[in-house]
Every structure is written in C-alpha cells, then in structure tokens.
Design an enzyme around this catalytic site. Structure first.
Site, PDB file in Angstrom:
ATOM      1  N   HIS A  73       3.033  -4.368  -3.935  1.00 42.94           N
ATOM      2  CA  HIS A  73       2.099  -3.693  -3.022  1.00 42.94           C
ATOM      3  C   HIS A  73       2.467  -3.798  -1.555  1.00 42.94           C
ATOM      4  O   HIS A  73       1.672  -3.403  -0.700  1.00 42.94           O
ATOM      5  CB  HIS A  73       0.692  -4.268  -3.170  1.00 42.94           C
ATOM      6  CG  HIS A  73       0.045  -3.970  -4.474  1.00 42.94           C
ATOM      7  ND1 HIS A  73      -0.726  -2.854  -4.685  1.00 42.94           N
ATOM      8  CD2 HIS A  73       0.070  -4.630  -5.640  1.00 42.94           C
ATOM      9  CE1 HIS A  73      -1.167  -2.861  -5.931  1.00 42.94           C
ATOM     10  NE2 HIS A  73      -0.688  -3.932  -6.539  1.00 42.94           N
ATOM     11  N   LYS A 125     -10.148  -0.297   7.941  1.00 48.42           N
ATOM     12  CA  LYS A 125      -9.114  -0.981   7.140  1.00 48.42           C
ATOM     13  C   LYS A 125      -8.946  -2.366   7.721  1.00 48.42           C
ATOM     14  O   LYS A 125      -9.477  -2.653   8.794  1.00 48.42           O
ATOM     15  CB  LYS A 125      -7.799  -0.208   7.197  1.00 48.42           C
ATOM     16  CG  LYS A 125      -7.349   0.150   8.617  1.00 48.42           C
ATOM     17  CD  LYS A 125      -6.113   1.040   8.646  1.00 48.42           C
ATOM     18  CE  LYS A 125      -6.360   2.493   8.370  1.00 48.42           C
ATOM     19  NZ  LYS A 125      -5.876   2.932   7.062  1.00 48.42           N
ATOM     20  N   ARG A 126      -8.212  -3.243   7.032  1.00 51.28           N
ATOM     21  CA  ARG A 126      -7.946  -4.550   7.616  1.00 51.28           C
ATOM     22  C   ARG A 126      -7.284  -4.397   8.981  1.00 51.28           C
ATOM     23  O   ARG A 126      -6.563  -3.430   9.229  1.00 51.28           O
ATOM     24  CB  ARG A 126      -7.045  -5.371   6.684  1.00 51.28           C
ATOM     25  CG  ARG A 126      -7.772  -5.969   5.515  1.00 51.28           C
ATOM     26  CD  ARG A 126      -8.835  -6.951   5.946  1.00 51.28           C
ATOM     27  NE  ARG A 126      -8.261  -8.205   6.386  1.00 51.28           N
ATOM     28  CZ  ARG A 126      -8.294  -9.334   5.685  1.00 51.28           C
ATOM     29  NH1 ARG A 126      -8.887  -9.379   4.503  1.00 51.28           N
ATOM     30  NH2 ARG A 126      -7.746 -10.429   6.165  1.00 51.28           N
ATOM     31  N   LYS A 170      -0.883  -1.524  11.204  1.00 52.54           N
ATOM     32  CA  LYS A 170      -1.831  -0.423  11.001  1.00 52.54           C
ATOM     33  C   LYS A 170      -2.209   0.258  12.327  1.00 52.54           C
ATOM     34  O   LYS A 170      -2.811   1.319  12.351  1.00 52.54           O
ATOM     35  CB  LYS A 170      -3.088  -0.917  10.285  1.00 52.54           C
ATOM     36  CG  LYS A 170      -2.816  -1.406   8.856  1.00 52.54           C
ATOM     37  CD  LYS A 170      -4.079  -1.926   8.188  1.00 52.54           C
ATOM     38  CE  LYS A 170      -3.816  -2.577   6.838  1.00 52.54           C
ATOM     39  NZ  LYS A 170      -3.650  -1.617   5.725  1.00 52.54           N
ATOM     40  N   THR A 185      -5.304   3.574   0.628  1.00 52.30           N
ATOM     41  CA  THR A 185      -6.221   4.186  -0.339  1.00 52.30           C
ATOM     42  C   THR A 185      -7.468   4.709   0.381  1.00 52.30           C
ATOM     43  O   THR A 185      -8.119   5.620  -0.088  1.00 52.30           O
ATOM     44  CB  THR A 185      -6.635   3.169  -1.429  1.00 52.30           C
ATOM     45  OG1 THR A 185      -6.906   1.907  -0.805  1.00 52.30           O
ATOM     46  CG2 THR A 185      -5.543   2.992  -2.458  1.00 52.30           C
ATOM     47  N   LYS A 241      -9.924   8.221   0.053  1.00 48.70           N
ATOM     48  CA  LYS A 241     -11.389   8.265   0.005  1.00 48.70           C
ATOM     49  C   LYS A 241     -11.931   9.201   1.080  1.00 48.70           C
ATOM     50  O   LYS A 241     -12.855  10.000   0.844  1.00 48.70           O
ATOM     51  CB  LYS A 241     -11.971   6.856   0.207  1.00 48.70           C
ATOM     52  CG  LYS A 241     -11.610   5.894  -0.917  1.00 48.70           C
ATOM     53  CD  LYS A 241     -11.837   4.432  -0.547  1.00 48.70           C
ATOM     54  CE  LYS A 241     -11.072   3.538  -1.529  1.00 48.70           C
ATOM     55  NZ  LYS A 241     -10.964   2.141  -1.084  1.00 48.70           N
TER      56      LYS A 241
END
Ligand code: 26V
Length: 819
Positions: free
Chosen positions: A355, A543-544, A549, A651, A655
């Site tokens: 992952h 998100k985290r 990111k 992911t 969504k």
C-alpha cells in the site's frame, strides 16, 4: 422477528422497556440506540448462523483478510440498509417520536485504523459479504482506537478514544474460541521418531479472545465475520498464575503487561518505528488468526496438505507478514510436516498487497528483537533467509550485490516486504500507476525474479456506505433517472451519462447538493459559530496530514488568494469555502505545524472584512468515518494534490467523485484512472508528472530558491510564514515550514507546482459560475464512479488472486449479483 412496521414498533417498544426498566416516554436517545442496536444484532444472528453452516456444508475456499486495521465507522445505518429494513425502521421510529439520524449519532465510531489502508479493509468486507463471497476479516480489538483530535488554539491535541465505554452492541465475545499465544521463552529441540521437534519453553502465555462482529451483505442474507482479538491474561494458579514467577503481585504485573498487547492502535501512518509492543501486536494477530483459521478448516476433516484448497490468507500490507513463519511453525511443530511440504502449503495460501512506496513506511524489524520475542519464529525466518539467498545465488551467481539487496535478513534487520513477497503467490499494488512503480522501481529485483506474482488491483470503495447511505437523496435522484440496477451493479451508473445534459436531472442534483451543503453549513455553524455561504464552492481536502499529500500547497493558495483580494478589494472571484479534515501523527512535528498554519489562515481570512464574504476556511476537528459521511455529500471540489508518484491510490478521491464533486488533482495513484474515464472535460489536472519528479530526483536541477526569487506571489506567501503579519499571530512564526521549502529545497515540489495549481484553481473559480456546465461535469463524474466501486475490486481479487466464487450462502442469495 419483525417483518413490517407495526411489528417493528411493537417489538421495539417491548425491548426498550425490557432493557431499560423505564417507560417508553422516560428513555434517553442513548437507550433507544442500545435497544435498537441489540435488536438488529439479534436479527442478524439468524442469517449469521445459517451463513456459517452453509460455508461448512459447501466446503468451498474461504478467504481471511488479515489486517492490523479495520476502520469500520458506525454500523447501525449500514446494517439497516444492507438488511433492507432501513425505511421501515426509519418510519417506525419516526412514528414513535425519534429521528433515526439522531439515534445513529449515539453509536461510537469504530476507529480501529489510521486512514486509507484501514478504511479499504472495511470497504472490502462490505463488498465480500454483499457479493456473497466467504470472506472474513481478522484483526485486533483495540481498547483505544485512533486518538480523538481536538483543536485548541489552532493546535492539534490528542485525547484517548475509549470507543468501548458504552459497550459495543455488534460484537459477540466467543470465550470458548480463545487461543494461546506465546512470547519470549527459549526453544528446545528433541528427537521424536527420527525427526527434530521444537518446542518453546517458559514463554509468556497470552490468551487471544475473539470478539466476532457480523458483516452483513446487501439484501442477500449473507453474513460474514470480522473476528477481532483481545488479549487477556492466561491465569492458571496451579502453574504459578500463568506468567513467570508465582506471587499474586507477579500475577498483577503479568496481567497488566498482557493486556497492553491489544490496548491501543499505533497512530502512525506511513512512518515506521521499530517498537516492541507493535511487533507483539503483529504476532498476536498472526498467531491467533492462524490458529482460528486452522480450527475452522478442521471442521472439514481434511488433511492439512489440502489447506490451500480451502483457505486463502490475504495480508493487508506487511503488518501481518508473520503469518508466513507462524503457519510454517504450526505446520511443522504442531502438525508434523517437513519443511518443503509446509512451504508449499504456505505459499499457496498467502497473498500480499502493498500500500505504499514511501521508504520511511517500510517495515524492518531489528533481528535481535525478533529473536528474543519470538525465538522459534526467528529460527524459521533465519532458515527461510538462508534458503532464499542460496536460491538467489544460484540464479544470479555473479551478482552478490543483488543477493544482499534482496535478502530477508540484512545488516541485523528483518525486511518484512521481502519475506511477504517470498512467502506469497501473489503481490499486488493498489492502482495501475502504483503497481507500475513497484515493478519498475521499488520491487524491480523481485519482479524480475517472480514476474508472474505481480498484479494490479485498483482500489474501490463501497457505494452502499458512501453513496446510498451517506447521500440517500442523491441515490433517489439517480434511481428516478436510471432505475435501481446500479445498486447491485454499480458500473451501471454509466447509464447516467445520458442525463448529463438533462435540465431536470441537473436541477434535482443541484438541489440535493444544495441541501447537503446547508446541512454541513449548519454543522459548521454549530462547531465554529461562523456562517457559511452555501453559494460558495465547497473546496474540500480530507485525508491524513502528510507532507506528500501537500495540504501545504492548498494553504499557500489560500494565502495568495487573500493577498490578491487585499491588494484589490474589488477583485472578481468566486466565493470559496475551504474545508480541511486531517489528523497528524502525534509525533509528526511538521504536520502539526501545518495544522496550526491552516488555523491561523482561517482566523485571518474568516474575520477580515475585505475577505470574509469571499473566503472562508475551516479546519474541522476529529476527521473520522462519520465526519467524512457529512462532508463528502456536500463537496463541490475534491483536492487530490499529492506529489506525483507518492500516493499509492487514494480512496477519498473515489468517494468524492461518486458524490458529484469535481477533482483538482495531480496524475497520481488512482487519479490517473479517473482521468482515463473523465478526460480534461471532467477533471482538473495540474502539476508535475511522475516522470518529471523522477527526473528531478535522479538528475537534480530543481531549485526552490529560484522559484522564490522569480515568482512574487511565492516570495510574498513564504515571507508571510516567518514575518509578523496576517498569518503569524501572537508572534508565532512558521520557520520550519519555510526552511523545509527553501533550505531543504522543497522535497515535495510544492513551489514547483504552485503556479500551475493557482492557474487551475482560477479556471475552476470561473467554471463554477456556469452552473449548467458544472452540473453536467458533476453528473459525468458520478456516472464514471462505478468503476471505483469496491465490488469491482473484490471480484478481481476473488477471481485472479483467491480463486473463489460467490458462495450463495444465504436463503435470499442470488438477489445481489454485483458485477
Ligand atoms: C504504516 C505503519 C507503520 C508502522 C506503524 C503503523 C503503520 C500504519 C500504517 C502504515 C502504512 C499505511 C499505508 C497506507 O495507509 N497506505 C494507503 O493505502 C490506501 C489503500 O490502499 C491508499 O489508497 C493510499 O494511497 C495509501 O497511502
């Protein structure tokens, strides 16, 4: 069991009074939740028993998904939906004076995971059950889930998440199925019938007690099991209280030590730390899981050499890799198999998903720690390493370098990914680009050795939770337009393409989005006391919090927007509401700085008379599954802006797309596949590509300083990080962020992508004004989102990795086919 609304009401009232000893008009909403939950759990019990019976009778292969994390969120609403009684219960409760949505809020959000990896496991369980596959989860029942986040003075503060405080109506403790797990001790070998038999002596014995949670399939009467293990002391006074030493006080020490094993979830995401307790947790899961899988297999009364025919064990990242040596140990030491036979069984049974490509997240355990904590398992890993290296040397006699690179044990560390690949028949990445990078770069050596093992399984999410349950009004609009086939075959959502341009459908989708935005606005008002313009673009990054990111890129853009408005108060911009949700690992200093920065920006922008009607910024505290369910249906714009090549899949991107948000993103992870379906018309791409990023890493040539020097906007926002001004309140500055960008040359290319990001955002601001065009794109997004339903992903795992077919367990099976 109730089968219509009136029955439901009668049965429910009886239970409510019976359970609480109060009259119906005296109960609290908490009581209502507890009574409803236990009633639904019992209803599930019938199907659960029947499913288990059917699985044994059918004797088909069953899958066990081993994962250190299952981020389940709340279960009441989803279980009602999947049981097909949601509307009946909603109406019945309504007639009794309660609002189901309010009651759902009383359930603790099961946060037994950090982020993407844990939520994926939960989505997969939903798809497995809904498609009628015999697939179960195997995890840890942490007493404390992921910490609860509070924002105090703009800073993240962590509180323990004691999610079990009020009990858990869904779980069933199965004391009779407990399993002994051993740590420490020493290995003794003795000869028995001409072969060496190994046994661990004087170990610390821990009971692993399973708590089973039913996983309800969508309208198919299938109920699988999520088995979560809890650590309990193995007190046996006749043996000196089970632990070392014999006194009562020794026993108390021992009990405390044992129970810590399943006490809390490690809150680190993508940052590996070699903590002994974490290794204990991993072995605890693997050992208990293996024993329980074998016990189920025993019911078939077949020899163990047929294990792989009936059992598939899937490991979610390397965290449960110890199933490989543990299964070897049990087969050899407890079942009498020789090495080669045992190894053949193991490798045919186990498969592995990677992952992440971030090297800092790769697990490598100090060999000494493994040797002491798990002496017999260590012996087996050592032997595996010896055999693997010997084989490599035969394969590559002139390449000692390669052999050392690929070894399982190297320089005193056990490399879990190497062990996982060696011990599995399948290795997969989670998006096409990610798998490609694994093959070409990160796992190149292994790909060359075992090309047939590598495959891609692009992630997917459950449309039942993320569309039907989180956004029921959108689901209704879709159903009115194209019927209900998509509910069991989500790829049918493409039927919506016909209506992308349809004024009536557009209008309906517009008003659903509007209502969802109003709901979120009132949540924000309750939490922050600030009102939100629901005509503004709801621009969402959830998100985290992690450097790769690039929440920072988003933040710098907002600072620049602020600066532009301040320079020209009559600037024409489309109003925006920026929404962030993110937890930072407690020890991740830079991530916490970014949270503080976002909160400072919010403070300034939301209160400055020149900007407050145009820009709003909110950092919503305690991002979690249940908060995501509130934010996602209300989103217009989805931020998927990681440095290309760093996000394995993502992911949340799926969504948000499924709920009609448009994406601004880099060509990273599954964004690449979204773009394949959507093209430039349906998605806003910007920034460096993987090749560009790789080239910079390889050849150098990037200078953050040069961008600072040449782009005035960049210079201004960076200076604002370290000088008194609108974003440094009370004298606090953001030097570490500034230096990460300039002195450390901006490892994640935030400044490099800034111009392209701002330009794309400007375009989005303009495009949003053409609401007809925007709605059309939004519908196209929803229409193409079926490709990212978890059902598609699980069907691929089932046929290409696990070799299983739907079991058709339940009495109502066959209704739900998926695709
Ligand atoms: C690493 C560690 C290191 C040890 C401590 C605990 C811990 C927990 C998690 C991790 C790795 C997390 C990897 C992860 O969550 N990857 C994400 O997986 C998602 C599902 O495949 C994917 O969508 C995201 O892109 C990816 O970042």
């Amino acid at each position: 069991m109730f089968n219509n609304k009136e029955n439901f009401k009668r049965e429910f009232k009886q239970r409510l009074v019976g359970k609480t000893g109060r009259q119906v008009h005296e109960v609290t909403e908490d009581d209502v939740y507890a009574a409803l939950g236990s009633m639904i759990r019992e209803r599930i019990g019938q199907d659960w028993a029947a499913t288990n019976r059917a699985y044994i009778e059918q004797s088909e292969r069953q899958v066990y998904y081993f994962s250190m994390e299952f981020l389940m969120g709340r279960l009441l609403g989803n279980n009602l939906l999947n049981l097909g009684v949601l509307e009946m219960v909603r109406e019945g409760l309504g007639e009794l004076g309660w609002d189901l949505e309010d009651i759902e809020e009383y359930e603790a959000d099961a946060g037994l995971g950090n982020g993407g990896l844990g939520r994926l496991a939960a989505c997969f369980l939903d798809s497995l059950a809904s498609l009628g596959y015999a697939g179960h989860g195997n995890g840890i029942r942490y007493k404390y889930g992921l910490f609860e986040q509070k924002i105090i003075d703009g800073h993240q503060v962590e509180l323990p998440d004691y999610w079990l405080q009020k009990g858990n109506v869904w779980e069933v403790r199965r004391g009779d199925k407990k399993v002994n797990v051993q740590f420490w001790g020493h290995v003794e070998a003795k000869e028995e019938n001409g072969r060496l038999v190994y046994e661990t002596k004087n170990g610390e014995n821990v009971w692993a007690v399973p708590y089973d949670v039913p996983v309800v399939g969508y309208e198919n009467a299938s109920v699988n099991t999520l088995r979560l293990w809890s650590a309990e002391s193995a007190a046996d006074p006749s043996k000196g209280f089970g632990g070392p030493g014999g006194s009562y006080y020794n026993f108390l020490d021992y009990k405390r030590s044992v129970e810590t094993v399943s006490e809390f979830l490690y809150p680190d995401d993508s940052q590996y730390e070699g903590k002994l307790l974490r290794l204990k947790q991993e072995y605890f899961l693997c050992s208990a899981g293996v024993h329980s899988v074998l016990r189920t297999f025993d019911k078939l009364r077949l020899p163990y050499d047929r294990l792989a025919e009936k059992v598939a064990i899937h490991i979610n990242d390397t965290h449960p890799t110890l199933v490989i040596p543990e299964l070897m140990r049990v087969l050899m030491d407890e079942k009498g198999f020789g090495w080669d036979e045992a190894w053949s069984i193991v490798t045919r049974t186990v498969s592995y998903t990677n992952h992440t490509i971030l090297s800092e997240a790769l697990e490598t355990w100090p060999e000494q720690m493994v040797r002491e904590l798990l002496p017999r398992v260590h012996m087996i890993i050592e032997e595996l390493n010896k055999r693997f290296c010997a084989m490599l040397l035969e394969e590559y006699p002139d390449d000692q370098d390669r052999v050392s690179r690929m070894a399982i044990i190297e320089s005193g560390f056990v490399k879990m990914a190497h062990l996982a690949i060696y011990g599995s028949h399948s290795v997969n990445g989670v998006a096409a680009l990610h798998t490609d990078i694994l093959k070409k770069r990160e796992m190149k050596d292994f790909y060359e050795l075992y090309p047939e093992r590598f495959n891609n399984k692009t992630n997917g999410i459950t449309h039942r939770r993320w569309l039907m349950h989180a956004n029921p009004e959108l689901a209704d609009v879709i159903e009115e337009a194209i019927g209900s086939e998509w509910k069991t075959q989500p790829q049918q959502l493409t039927e919506l393409l016909k209506y992308a341009d349809d004024a009536v459908v557009q209008q309906k989708i517009y008003s659903v989005k509007r209502k969802n935005k109003e709901r979120l606005a009132s949540y924000i008002y309750k939490k922050h006391g600030v009102s939100v313009d629901t005509n503004s673009i709801f621009d969402v990054q959830i998100k985290r919090l992690h450097a790769y990111k690039r929440q920072l890129l988003n933040a710098l853009h907002i600072m620049d927007l602020y600066n532009r408005i301040k320079e020209n108060p009559s600037l024409e911009i489309t109003p925006r509401t920026f929404i962030f949700g993110a937890k930072a690992a407690p020890g991740y200093y830079m991530a916490k700085q970014i949270i503080k920065l976002i909160n400072n920006i919010a403070n300034t922008v939301n209160n400055d008379p020149d900007t407050k009607d145009l820009l709003k910024v909110f950092f919503l505290e305690n991002y979690s599954v249940s908060l995501a369910e509130k934010i996602i249906p209300a989103s217009d714009l989805s931020e998927q802006i990681s440095t290309a090549g760093k996000e394995a899949s993502g992911t949340g991107n799926m969504k948000l797309m499924m709920n009609g948000a448009l994406t601004i993103g880099t060509l990273d992870g599954a964004n690449v596949e979204m773009y394949e379906s959507l093209g430039d018309e349906g998605m806003y791409l910007f920034g460096l590509r993987v090749e560009d990023v790789e080239k910079y890493y390889r050849d150098g040539g990037y200078s953050a300083q040069a961008i600072y020097n040449s782009d005035e906007r960049v210079k201004k926002v960076l200076d604002q990080l370290v000088q008194p001004g609108p974003f440094c309140q009370n004298g606090q500055t953001f030097d570490p962020i500034y230096h990460s960008l300039l002195s450390h040359n901006d490892e994640y290319f935030v400044l490099r992508d800034f111009a392209s990001y701002v330009e794309t955002q400007n375009q989005i601001g303009m495009d949003y004004r053409d609401s007809k065009k925007w709605l059309e794109k939004s519908i196209v997004n929803i229409a193409h989102s079926g490709r990212f339903a978890g059902d598609r992903t699980i069907n691929e795992y089932a046929s290409e990795i696990w070799g299983i077919k739907p079991a058709g367990a339940g009495s109502r099976s066959g209704i739900y086919k998926g695709q």
